[in-house]
Enzyme design. Sequence first.
Site, PDB file in Angstrom:
ATOM      1  N   GLY A  60      24.927 -89.169 -72.495  1.00  0.00           N
ATOM      2  CA  GLY A  60      24.530 -90.599 -72.981  1.00  0.00           C
ATOM      3  C   GLY A  60      24.391 -91.364 -71.861  1.00  0.00           C
ATOM      4  O   GLY A  60      24.747 -92.737 -72.013  1.00  0.00           O
ATOM      5  N   PRO A 118      27.342 -84.474 -67.295  1.00  0.00           N
ATOM      6  CA  PRO A 118      26.641 -83.410 -67.307  1.00  0.00           C
ATOM      7  C   PRO A 118      25.474 -84.110 -68.272  1.00  0.00           C
ATOM      8  O   PRO A 118      25.472 -85.111 -68.664  1.00  0.00           O
ATOM      9  CB  PRO A 118      27.501 -82.490 -68.185  1.00  0.00           C
ATOM     10  CG  PRO A 118      28.855 -82.856 -68.196  1.00  0.00           C
ATOM     11  CD  PRO A 118      29.101 -84.309 -67.764  1.00  0.00           C
ATOM     12  N   PRO A 119      24.324 -83.170 -68.270  1.00  0.00           N
ATOM     13  CA  PRO A 119      23.144 -83.740 -69.123  1.00  0.00           C
ATOM     14  C   PRO A 119      23.719 -83.764 -70.510  1.00  0.00           C
ATOM     15  O   PRO A 119      24.274 -83.164 -71.141  1.00  0.00           O
ATOM     16  CB  PRO A 119      22.192 -82.565 -68.914  1.00  0.00           C
ATOM     17  CG  PRO A 119      22.654 -82.066 -67.764  1.00  0.00           C
ATOM     18  CD  PRO A 119      24.098 -82.113 -67.584  1.00  0.00           C
ATOM     19  N   GLY A 120      22.958 -84.924 -71.151  1.00  0.00           N
ATOM     20  CA  GLY A 120      23.232 -85.027 -72.658  1.00  0.00           C
ATOM     21  C   GLY A 120      24.731 -85.775 -73.029  1.00  0.00           C
ATOM     22  O   GLY A 120      24.936 -85.684 -74.270  1.00  0.00           O
ATOM     23  N   THR A 131      21.902 -92.392 -69.931  1.00  0.00           N
ATOM     24  CA  THR A 131      20.519 -93.438 -69.787  1.00  0.00           C
ATOM     25  C   THR A 131      20.809 -94.186 -71.009  1.00  0.00           C
ATOM     26  O   THR A 131      20.492 -95.457 -70.980  1.00  0.00           O
ATOM     27  CB  THR A 131      19.480 -92.507 -69.685  1.00  0.00           C
ATOM     28  OG1 THR A 131      19.529 -91.489 -68.817  1.00  0.00           O
ATOM     29  CG2 THR A 131      18.342 -93.376 -69.797  1.00  0.00           C
ATOM     30  N   LYS A 167      36.539 -78.620 -66.588  1.00  0.00           N
ATOM     31  CA  LYS A 167      37.056 -77.410 -66.617  1.00  0.00           C
ATOM     32  C   LYS A 167      37.782 -76.956 -67.926  1.00  0.00           C
ATOM     33  O   LYS A 167      37.866 -75.874 -68.503  1.00  0.00           O
ATOM     34  CB  LYS A 167      37.791 -76.938 -65.413  1.00  0.00           C
ATOM     35  CG  LYS A 167      36.842 -77.037 -64.336  1.00  0.00           C
ATOM     36  CD  LYS A 167      37.579 -76.796 -62.871  1.00  0.00           C
ATOM     37  CE  LYS A 167      36.541 -76.687 -61.671  1.00  0.00           C
ATOM     38  NZ  LYS A 167      37.263 -76.493 -60.511  1.00  0.00           N
ATOM     39  N   SER A 203      36.954 -73.874 -55.179  1.00  0.00           N
ATOM     40  CA  SER A 203      37.950 -73.815 -56.328  1.00  0.00           C
ATOM     41  C   SER A 203      38.231 -72.458 -56.854  1.00  0.00           C
ATOM     42  O   SER A 203      38.853 -72.195 -57.679  1.00  0.00           O
ATOM     43  CB  SER A 203      37.454 -74.750 -57.637  1.00  0.00           C
ATOM     44  OG  SER A 203      36.328 -74.515 -58.131  1.00  0.00           O
TER      45      SER A 203
END
Length: 818
Positions: free
Chosen positions: A384, A380-382, A386, A745, A702
């Site tokens: 780490g 997910p974004p954020g 990059t 999840k 799912s």
Amino acid sequence: MDEKEKDHKSKEEEKPEKDDVLGRVADLEIPEELPILPLREIVVFPFMIIPLIIARPSSVELINEVVLGNRIIGLFAQKDASVEKPKEKDINNIGSAGLVLKMLKVGDGNLRILVQGLARCRSKSFTQRKPYFKAKVEKISDVFTPSVHMEAMKRSILSSFQEMVEFAPYLPEEAYITAMNIDDPGKLSDFVASNINIDQNDRQNILEIADVEKRLERVNILLGREVELLRLGSKIQSEARSQMDDAQKQYFLRQQLKAIKKELGEEDSAAAEIEDLREKIVQKNLPDEVRARAEEELERLSHINPASAEYSVARTYIDWILILPWQEGSVDELDIDQAGRILDEDHYGLEEVKERILEYLAVRKLKEDMRGPILCFVGPPGTGKTSLGRSIARALGRKFVRMSLGGIHDEAEIRGHRRTYVGALPGRIIQGLREAGTNNPVFMLDEIDKVGKDFRGDPSSALLEVLDPEQNFSFRDNYLDLPFDLSKVMFITTGNILDTVPPPLRDRMETLRLVGYTLDEKVGIAKKFLIPKQLEEHGLSKANLSIATPVLKVIINNYTREAGLRNLERLIARICRKVAIDVIKDKGYKKKVTSDDLDEFLGPRRYYDEVRGKCPMVGMATGLAYTEFGGTITFVEATMMRGKGELTLTGQLGDVMKESAVAALSYLRSNAGSYDIDEEFFSKMDIHIHVPAGAVPKDGPSAGITMATALISLLTERPVRCDLAMTGEITLIGRVLPIGGVREKCLAAVAAGIKKVILPKENVSSVEEISDEIKGRLEFVFVENVDEVFKEVLLPARVSDDGRKKKARREREERVAS
């Protein structure tokens, strides 16, 4: 006749007349020791008469002394005309003995002299160095044997010289007459050599040739070249422009311009530029194929007019070849302990990724020529991804290059444009290597899951070669059209999901998943990294602001709902800005943030436990989903109304999710008797399934058991427990199949206050990868079919006087009676 007149007459008789001196030139004897006059850009041949300007103080003193004696000096050319004070090594050892015929003093202490060459001579040893050079010399006599070949060579030179006199405006007609009257072939070769336009090196070479036959051959070659240039120059001036090819015309004009600039002492900038590039190609460490191409392009460049557009295209291409790091690489830091410390300093957790990097370093230390790995960080974004690439580059001691692939639609962004296009450039891979300056950087391809394609090509297909270790050792950019070795580059790609990445491209990468952070991990990262970083960026110190661990947990639970840390960092920055205002007013201001301060700093609470306080309901089930932003919980609602047995699906569902709903309904219809459901019910009632947050697209298999649970709850009027969530794919015979994204999840379930999670039995191994913190806060139930799900989640039917239930029961009785 008086005494004065006698004295004057006697002096005139003592002074040698010019004609007498010239008549005695051939008979003069060359002394064994001569004063040496170094000449710049001038070579004096025997019997050649030439004026000279003397400016050096030492040379002026030499001439002043020589004219009082026998007037014979040694005329030797310097090897390098730029040397102002030549030494012995700077002077050629073969020159001419010369006679000073006239001397005239001019302004600034300079002299103007007229000298005539006498004979070739060789300096054997210098006997004096100050105030001017003196050297012992020996005369060099011509060596020749008369022959038919020599006579033919002499006639050829006379014929070419006659033609040269006709074309050359600087030669008078008397020059040819003079040449015709010279019988000595050696003197003829010297006379012609002194009158043709050749450079100093060629003149010196002719002077050093004692064999007359060889000298004639050399003069004949140079004379022929000069005549050809003059002939072509005359042709340029006489013929109409329409009859002359543009390229040829430009070439000859440049030759003339070059000659004019050389005579004027002006530098030819284009020629200097070509020589500068030639020197750079020699000095650059290039592969053989690249060097051959560079030299070929440079040769083509030298024949192009600098004012033409093609010149800049060719020049830019050569510049790209010279600036790329073909064989320049950085030295890897192979200290595993040091690399581990750097990775731990920069990132909290992420043990799997760190372990993989240390494995690479270990193998790299054992095998130096190993190819760089191609890793893919998915999460997910954020989380780490990059910044982790930068840490890896720092740990390896390599340069770091980042290239964003988000929104790229043109294949030329990767491979570059061909040079036939105006403004063509190499692709961004080659540009990144130029930026790095080494051929083994850590190269991050960010957002690989967001690459598009259109009529301009498919960038994903171009990446197949870049990210294939079996092919990228000879990657060819369309602009360069030369093989570049990418096998030493460590490629790292990042993405939020892999579903949109083509399978062939996905197969070339080693995938490492970065799941969202747990509550304790977020607290640890905030205390170790985020808070110190924001304090520094806002000019605050630890004494000005402190945030305790319990307060951080409140911020995370009540004000953020993310897998990563970006929103948390923004909230901490917001608190810092509020405190900064108070620090400006009071330098000694100190603030320890408490939970009661959060409303003032951050506003009202944004998120609540989504299931806490909710009662079990009929027709609603809680599911778990995995998106590009991490895990999340989702609610599935079902209701029914009179109709013709139609199924309505809303909530912006994708095709796979719609198929899951149809499969769940088909299973219940085929097994209606097992669940005490009237089979005629499905033909007289319409069913509507809705998944809230309708503005958000949803898809995936799912949610199959979640939809089946909502339907069975609706049809049997049994409520569904609200303290648990479920995920799993359903089949037509009721089997529950495994799904992905279990860790994400489960993180979402904990954040939402879920206590129990139902998973497919085949996902047992996935739970083992979850941290102990998460496993300790959840109870897991593993199922193989939906019957097990129903037994776990459905509560007994309620006995209630609720109007809706009475109406439903009455309608059911009417259906049975009919």
